[in-house]
Design a protein around this motif. Structure first.
Motif, PDB file in Angstrom:
ATOM      1  N   HIS A  35       0.840  -1.209   0.000  1.00 15.93           N
ATOM      2  CA  HIS A  35       0.000   0.000   0.000  1.00 15.93           C
ATOM      3  C   HIS A  35       0.863   1.242   0.000  1.00 15.93           C
ATOM      4  CE1 HIS A  35      -2.665  -3.102   1.692  1.00 15.93           C
ATOM      5  NE2 HIS A  35      -3.607  -2.441   1.047  1.00 15.93           N
ATOM      6  N   GLU A  67     -11.118  -8.791  -6.683  1.00 13.90           N
ATOM      7  CA  GLU A  67      -9.952  -8.036  -6.217  1.00 13.90           C
ATOM      8  C   GLU A  67      -8.701  -8.676  -6.820  1.00 13.90           C
ATOM      9  OE1 GLU A  67      -8.244  -6.430  -2.024  1.00 13.90           O
ATOM     10  OE2 GLU A  67      -8.566  -8.590  -2.133  1.00 13.90           O
ATOM     11  N   GLY A  69      -5.257  -9.224  -6.322  1.00 13.16           N
ATOM     12  CA  GLY A  69      -4.219  -9.140  -5.292  1.00 13.16           C
ATOM     13  C   GLY A  69      -4.822  -9.056  -3.901  1.00 13.16           C
ATOM     14  N   PRO A  72      -2.286  -8.358   2.249  1.00 11.01           N
ATOM     15  CA  PRO A  72      -2.594  -8.582   3.666  1.00 11.01           C
ATOM     16  C   PRO A  72      -4.094  -8.536   3.977  1.00 11.01           C
ATOM     17  CG  PRO A  72      -1.630  -6.402   3.350  1.00 11.01           C
ATOM     18  CD  PRO A  72      -1.703  -7.038   1.989  1.00 11.01           C
ATOM     19  N   LYS A  74      -6.486  -6.171   3.229  1.00 13.43           N
ATOM     20  CA  LYS A  74      -7.127  -4.874   3.541  1.00 13.43           C
ATOM     21  C   LYS A  74      -8.361  -4.621   2.686  1.00 13.43           C
ATOM     22  CE  LYS A  74      -4.316  -2.935   6.491  1.00 13.43           C
ATOM     23  NZ  LYS A  74      -4.864  -2.666   7.807  1.00 13.43           N
ATOM     24  N   GLY A  75      -8.319  -5.067   1.440  1.00 11.10           N
ATOM     25  CA  GLY A  75      -9.472  -4.864   0.552  1.00 11.10           C
ATOM     26  C   GLY A  75     -10.713  -5.500   1.151  1.00 11.10           C
ATOM     27  N   GLU A  98      -4.689 -14.399  -5.426  1.00 19.36           N
ATOM     28  CA  GLU A  98      -3.409 -14.290  -4.704  1.00 19.36           C
ATOM     29  C   GLU A  98      -2.463 -15.430  -5.063  1.00 19.36           C
ATOM     30  OE1 GLU A  98      -1.993 -11.796  -2.784  1.00 19.36           O
ATOM     31  OE2 GLU A  98      -0.368 -13.200  -3.177  1.00 19.36           O
ATOM     32  N   LEU A  99      -1.225 -15.041  -5.367  1.00 16.41           N
ATOM     33  CA  LEU A  99      -0.178 -16.023  -5.686  1.00 16.41           C
ATOM     34  C   LEU A  99       0.283 -16.795  -4.459  1.00 16.41           C
ATOM     35  CD1 LEU A  99       2.619 -14.374  -7.903  1.00 16.41           C
ATOM     36  CD2 LEU A  99       1.440 -16.532  -8.342  1.00 16.41           C
ATOM     37  N   ASP A 150      -1.379 -18.119 -10.092  1.00 15.57           N
ATOM     38  CA  ASP A 150      -1.244 -16.982 -11.001  1.00 15.57           C
ATOM     39  C   ASP A 150      -2.626 -16.599 -11.523  1.00 15.57           C
ATOM     40  OD1 ASP A 150      -0.795 -15.174 -13.059  1.00 15.57           O
ATOM     41  OD2 ASP A 150       1.052 -16.156 -13.700  1.00 15.57           O
ATOM     42  N   ALA A 151      -2.993 -15.348 -11.262  1.00 11.73           N
ATOM     43  CA  ALA A 151      -4.331 -14.865 -11.619  1.00 11.73           C
ATOM     44  C   ALA A 151      -4.689 -15.139 -13.074  1.00 11.73           C
ATOM     45  CB  ALA A 151      -4.387 -13.358 -11.355  1.00 11.73           C
ATOM     46  N   ASP A 172      -5.625  -4.082  -8.047  1.00 10.40           N
ATOM     47  CA  ASP A 172      -4.635  -3.717  -7.024  1.00 10.40           C
ATOM     48  C   ASP A 172      -3.417  -4.647  -6.971  1.00 10.40           C
ATOM     49  OD1 ASP A 172      -3.601  -2.206  -4.929  1.00 10.40           O
ATOM     50  OD2 ASP A 172      -4.748  -3.248  -3.377  1.00 10.40           O
ATOM     51  N   ASN A 179       5.029  -5.614 -11.484  1.00  6.17           N
ATOM     52  CA  ASN A 179       4.006  -6.670 -11.637  1.00  6.17           C
ATOM     53  C   ASN A 179       3.310  -6.515 -13.000  1.00  6.17           C
ATOM     54  OD1 ASN A 179       1.544  -7.632  -9.009  1.00  6.17           O
ATOM     55  ND2 ASN A 179       2.566  -8.856 -10.561  1.00  6.17           N
TER      56      ASN A 179
HETATM   57  C1  LIG Z   1      -0.552  -4.624  -3.686  1.00  2.00           C
HETATM   58  S1  LIG Z   1      -0.800  -6.222  -3.043  1.00  2.00           S
HETATM   59  C2  LIG Z   1      -2.557  -6.293  -2.797  1.00  2.00           C
HETATM   60  C3  LIG Z   1      -3.056  -5.565  -1.585  1.00  2.00           C
HETATM   61  C4  LIG Z   1      -4.475  -5.957  -1.201  1.00  2.00           C
HETATM   62  N1  LIG Z   1      -5.404  -5.639  -2.259  1.00  2.00           N
HETATM   63  C5  LIG Z   1      -4.901  -5.319   0.076  1.00  2.00           C
HETATM   64  O1  LIG Z   1      -5.690  -4.353   0.035  1.00  2.00           O
HETATM   65  O2  LIG Z   1      -4.442  -5.745   1.143  1.00  2.00           O
HETATM   66  C6  LIG Z   1      -0.638  -7.187  -4.524  1.00  2.00           C
HETATM   67  C7  LIG Z   1      -0.813  -8.670  -4.316  1.00  2.00           C
HETATM   68  O3  LIG Z   1      -0.904  -9.289  -5.613  1.00  2.00           O
HETATM   69  C8  LIG Z   1      -0.303 -10.562  -5.561  1.00  2.00           C
HETATM   70  N2  LIG Z   1       0.064 -10.974  -6.924  1.00  2.00           N
HETATM   71  C9  LIG Z   1       1.079 -10.503  -7.686  1.00  2.00           C
HETATM   72  N3  LIG Z   1       1.136 -11.136  -8.877  1.00  2.00           N
HETATM   73  C10 LIG Z   1       0.101 -12.013  -8.892  1.00  2.00           C
HETATM   74  C11 LIG Z   1      -0.377 -12.952  -9.835  1.00  2.00           C
HETATM   75  N4  LIG Z   1       0.215 -13.104 -11.035  1.00  2.00           N
HETATM   76  N5  LIG Z   1      -1.450 -13.694  -9.518  1.00  2.00           N
HETATM   77  C12 LIG Z   1      -2.072 -13.553  -8.307  1.00  2.00           C
HETATM   78  N6  LIG Z   1      -1.655 -12.666  -7.366  1.00  2.00           N
HETATM   79  C13 LIG Z   1      -0.586 -11.906  -7.636  1.00  2.00           C
HETATM   80  C14 LIG Z   1       0.903 -10.334  -4.665  1.00  2.00           C
HETATM   81  O4  LIG Z   1       1.378 -11.553  -4.107  1.00  2.00           O
HETATM   82  C15 LIG Z   1       0.363  -9.338  -3.633  1.00  2.00           C
HETATM   83  O5  LIG Z   1      -0.064  -9.980  -2.459  1.00  2.00           O
END
Ligand SMILES: C[S@@+](CC[C@H](N)C(=O)[O-])C[C@H]1O[C@@H](n2cnc3c(N)ncnc32)[C@H](O)[C@@H]1O
Length: 265
Positions: A35, A67, A69, A72, A74-75, A98-99, A150-151, A172, A179
């Protein structure tokens, strides 16, 4: 590692305090905070819960929220906190991507807040079926799902099975620099494919390369003021009038749209 650090499958994470006293995580793998240091809770409420007009959408009908990502969590928690104040009359399905599954376990361990109308993170149960791994919980018709992997791969698999049609997207991931695959034209085409005509997608980024990628994928771009001192953020829809001042500005730049063909994997 100190008490606040933990190790996930992608590497180490460190807890970081932000200016509104809420916490975020720094990821070793992406070398970035989840964030803005201006305030993790404030950023989430501004860019996502309010940016996508979630309370208003829920007054008018069911919401299927995606969402990009989980981080942690928060979303999820900020959305539920805000909605608890005026409980929705319609169901909310919250799907997060989430990865790193360790983040989901960490978030559940470090946030045991319970909600009257929504599942708490501690209610999440882990599931595995074939290639698909996910966490899921349900309360009073409101469902929370976190898809692991992987999304770009897990979202189409899930959509084939459950056939969702998203009308809210919290875009996000980490920054386009760190990324890029989740900011490409192909990614935004995929999001469009699984969205309803009245979808609102909101994100903190206002970079030219991501706006061009959205535009080329068929999204209508809206410039929105960013949080606090940040000049701009981006909101996108699938219906309405394209803002030609924005399109002209994008066209006048030599920066290219993020595209899977120009991303080095
Ligand atoms: C900026 S954080 C998200 C914060 C979250 N939205 C929150 O409010 O707490 C980005 C997240 O995307 C995940 N991420 C990155 N690449 C990804 C992928 N290819 N597939 C799934 N998740 C991924 C990361 O592991 C990370 O936890």
């Amino acid at each position: 590692m100190n008490n606040c650090d933990f190790k996930g499958i992608l590497g180490k994470y460190r807890v970081v305090e932000t200016q509104d006293h809420s916490q975020t995580l720094w990821s070793e793998h992406f070398d970035e905070n989840c964030h803005s240091l201006a305030g993790a809770d404030e950023e989430t409420c501004y860019n996502y819960v309010n940016g996508c007009q979630v309370p208003l959408k829920l007054e008018n009908g069911p919401v299927e929220l995606l969402e990009v990502g989980f981080g942690p969590g928060k979303g999820v928690t900020n959305t539920y906190q805000q909605l608890e104040q005026a409980p929705p009359g319609h169901p909310l399905t919250f799907v997060s991507l989430e990865l790193d599954p360790e983040l989901v376990l960490w978030a559940a361990k470090n946030n045991n807040e319970s909600f009257q109308h929504f599942p708490s993170l501690t209610d999440l149960k882990r599931h595995q079926h074939g290639e698909q791994e996910w966490f899921e919980a349900e309360k009073k018709g409101n469902t929370l799902i976190v898809l692991i992997g992987d999304a770009r791969k897990v979202l189409p698999l899930w959509c084939k099975k459950r056939n969702p049609s998203f009308n809210v997207i919290y875009q996000d991931p980490f920054s386009p620099k760190k990324n890029p695959t989740l900011w490409s034209k192909q990614w935004f085409e995929l999001l469009k494919k699984y969205s309803r005509h009245d979808v609102i997608m909101s994100t903190y980024s206002a970079s030219i390369s991501i706006r061009k990628a959205m535009l080329e994928a068929g999204w209508i771009i809206e410039n929105r003021k960013g949080l606090k001192t940040k000049r701009s953020s981006t909101r996108a829809r699938l219906t309405g009038e394209q803002d030609y001042a924005i399109v002209e500005k994008l066209n006048s730049s030599s920066v290219e749209a993020l595209d899977d063909s120009n991303i080095i994997f």
